[in-house]
Design a protein around this motif. Sequence first.
Motif, PDB file in Angstrom:
ATOM      1  N   TYR A 219       1.015  -1.298  -0.116  1.00  0.00           N
ATOM      2  CA  TYR A 219       0.072   0.036   0.075  1.00  0.00           C
ATOM      3  C   TYR A 219       0.971   1.401   0.228  1.00  0.00           C
ATOM      4  O   TYR A 219       1.607   1.382   0.909  1.00  0.00           O
ATOM      5  CB  TYR A 219      -1.021  -0.027   1.088  1.00  0.00           C
ATOM      6  N   ASN A 220       0.778   2.124  -1.276  1.00  0.00           N
ATOM      7  CA  ASN A 220       1.564   3.131  -1.294  1.00  0.00           C
ATOM      8  C   ASN A 220       3.134   2.732  -1.232  1.00  0.00           C
ATOM      9  O   ASN A 220       3.758   3.492  -0.569  1.00  0.00           O
ATOM     10  CB  ASN A 220       1.506   4.298  -0.338  1.00  0.00           C
ATOM     11  N   GLY A 221       3.423   1.563  -1.803  1.00  0.00           N
ATOM     12  CA  GLY A 221       4.814   1.399  -1.961  1.00  0.00           C
ATOM     13  C   GLY A 221       5.402   0.493  -0.755  1.00  0.00           C
ATOM     14  O   GLY A 221       6.516   0.130  -0.781  1.00  0.00           O
ATOM     15  N   ARG A 222       4.536   0.414   0.224  1.00  0.00           N
ATOM     16  CA  ARG A 222       5.030  -0.211   1.663  1.00  0.00           C
ATOM     17  C   ARG A 222       4.448  -1.603   1.846  1.00  0.00           C
ATOM     18  O   ARG A 222       3.244  -1.794   1.282  1.00  0.00           O
ATOM     19  CB  ARG A 222       4.588   0.730   2.808  1.00  0.00           C
ATOM     20  N   ILE A 223       5.114  -2.482   2.502  1.00  0.00           N
ATOM     21  CA  ILE A 223       4.781  -3.659   2.781  1.00  0.00           C
ATOM     22  C   ILE A 223       3.663  -3.826   3.824  1.00  0.00           C
ATOM     23  O   ILE A 223       3.867  -3.283   5.269  1.00  0.00           O
ATOM     24  CB  ILE A 223       5.746  -4.863   3.077  1.00  0.00           C
ATOM     25  N   GLU A 224       2.250  -4.166   3.654  1.00  0.00           N
ATOM     26  CA  GLU A 224       1.369  -4.057   4.900  1.00  0.00           C
ATOM     27  C   GLU A 224       1.273  -5.419   5.503  1.00  0.00           C
ATOM     28  O   GLU A 224       0.789  -5.513   6.524  1.00  0.00           O
ATOM     29  CB  GLU A 224       0.121  -3.649   4.151  1.00  0.00           C
ATOM     30  N   GLY A 225       1.526  -6.435   4.669  1.00  0.00           N
ATOM     31  CA  GLY A 225       1.492  -7.832   5.224  1.00  0.00           C
ATOM     32  C   GLY A 225       1.865  -8.914   4.340  1.00  0.00           C
ATOM     33  O   GLY A 225       1.949  -8.811   3.252  1.00  0.00           O
ATOM     34  N   ILE A 226       2.482  -9.930   4.985  1.00  0.00           N
ATOM     35  CA  ILE A 226       2.829 -10.997   3.992  1.00  0.00           C
ATOM     36  C   ILE A 226       2.161 -12.325   4.396  1.00  0.00           C
ATOM     37  O   ILE A 226       2.014 -12.725   5.566  1.00  0.00           O
ATOM     38  CB  ILE A 226       4.472 -11.234   4.411  1.00  0.00           C
ATOM     39  N   PHE A 227       1.764 -13.260   3.601  1.00  0.00           N
ATOM     40  CA  PHE A 227       0.825 -14.124   3.771  1.00  0.00           C
ATOM     41  C   PHE A 227       1.474 -15.428   3.241  1.00  0.00           C
ATOM     42  O   PHE A 227       1.566 -15.375   1.976  1.00  0.00           O
ATOM     43  CB  PHE A 227      -0.647 -14.012   3.335  1.00  0.00           C
ATOM     44  N   LYS A 228       1.736 -16.548   3.964  1.00  0.00           N
ATOM     45  CA  LYS A 228       2.483 -17.601   3.341  1.00  0.00           C
ATOM     46  C   LYS A 228       1.770 -18.877   3.472  1.00  0.00           C
ATOM     47  O   LYS A 228       2.269 -19.773   2.478  1.00  0.00           O
ATOM     48  CB  LYS A 228       3.754 -17.523   4.070  1.00  0.00           C
ATOM     49  N   ASP A 229       0.567 -18.967   3.896  1.00  0.00           N
ATOM     50  CA  ASP A 229      -0.306 -20.327   4.056  1.00  0.00           C
ATOM     51  C   ASP A 229      -1.142 -20.275   2.680  1.00  0.00           C
ATOM     52  O   ASP A 229      -1.743 -19.310   2.470  1.00  0.00           O
ATOM     53  CB  ASP A 229      -0.979 -20.105   5.248  1.00  0.00           C
ATOM     54  N   GLU A 230      -0.891 -21.412   2.010  1.00  0.00           N
ATOM     55  CA  GLU A 230      -1.919 -21.589   0.792  1.00  0.00           C
ATOM     56  C   GLU A 230      -3.388 -21.617   1.286  1.00  0.00           C
ATOM     57  O   GLU A 230      -3.821 -22.184   2.324  1.00  0.00           O
ATOM     58  CB  GLU A 230      -1.429 -22.957   0.158  1.00  0.00           C
ATOM     59  N   GLY A 231      -4.264 -21.099   0.331  1.00  0.00           N
ATOM     60  CA  GLY A 231      -5.649 -21.167   0.723  1.00  0.00           C
ATOM     61  C   GLY A 231      -6.416 -20.121  -0.102  1.00  0.00           C
ATOM     62  O   GLY A 231      -6.053 -19.461  -0.778  1.00  0.00           O
ATOM     63  N   ASP A 232      -7.885 -20.099   0.081  1.00  0.00           N
ATOM     64  CA  ASP A 232      -8.732 -19.184  -0.403  1.00  0.00           C
ATOM     65  C   ASP A 232      -9.102 -18.417   0.725  1.00  0.00           C
ATOM     66  O   ASP A 232      -9.943 -18.819   1.659  1.00  0.00           O
ATOM     67  CB  ASP A 232      -9.851 -20.008  -1.207  1.00  0.00           C
TER      68      ASP A 232
END
Length: 318
Positions: free
Chosen positions: A49-62
């Motif tokens: 968001y605006n070039g910044r990392i807001e969150g990292i999600f590593k678990d596969e899924g929907d």
Amino acid sequence: MGLFSKQFSNVVEWQEFREDMIFYKWNNDEIQKGSRLIIRPGQDAIFLYNGRIEGIFKDEGDYDIESQIIPFLSTLKGFRFGFNSGLRAEVLFINTKEFTVRWGTANAINVPAPSLPGGLPIRAHGTVNFKVNDYLKLIDKIAGVKKTYFVEDVKLRITSVLDQLLMKWISKEGKDMFNLQANSYDIGNGIKTDLDMQLFNTGLTITGFNIMSFTYPEEIQKMITKNASHSMIGDLGRYQQVSMTDGMANGTIKGGSAASDMAGMMMGMKMANQMMQNMESSPNPTPSGNKAVPNFCPNCGNKTNGANFCSNCGQKLI
């Protein structure tokens, strides 16, 4: 209301996935209410968001973005979708697997050698392994300006410096220029370390570097092979004798009676010469059954001069 929700809903996913793609940036005008995030095996999803990392999600899924993703975003936890407005954000998908690239020298590398003024021309080929290990650096240096990034892009960067690194580590003191394969492990480890430093600022890391073979010019390779065969034989003269004897015994020395006779004559001459050398090198034996005449008479001490009886006292000497 249900009609508008269905109209605005979309799916955030890695579209047109390719095995050789390192990352893919999903970029739309807005993430709408009702949108879903799909993470497949071997993928990580990073919300920007605006070039910044807001969150990292590593678990596969929907995942439902509104209820399952936004509450975990660092500065967007309180975000609420409006009736006709959505979240203006980007999602960067990272391929987390280890990539393998085949490499080979485009041209021969002239490695300095004492006996060759122009250097020894050598080619080499093998494999290199790498993967993404630092998302911040990757976004800062590459993903910030690119939408996709491929293995071929990294390969070009590696091969652009590989010739210099090969020359550097091959030329290290103590390396046998004519048996580089024996030192390939040490050479490969040195190159791996240097390549890792080359890619450090891009967020990539080199996990392996393998040299499968070194190739010499044809004439040099023939000399290496010939030298190796001589070393295996050891005593070349003995090898020739044994080979000729086996050839005569097996009937492989052919070409007419003249050739066979010549081979036999050469063998006879060599054997006779060897016997003469053995006889000359061994001391003269005393004939069996005969005693040597003493130089002085054991009775009176007079010199015998090789006679059977002493000339002074008549003592029998043998």
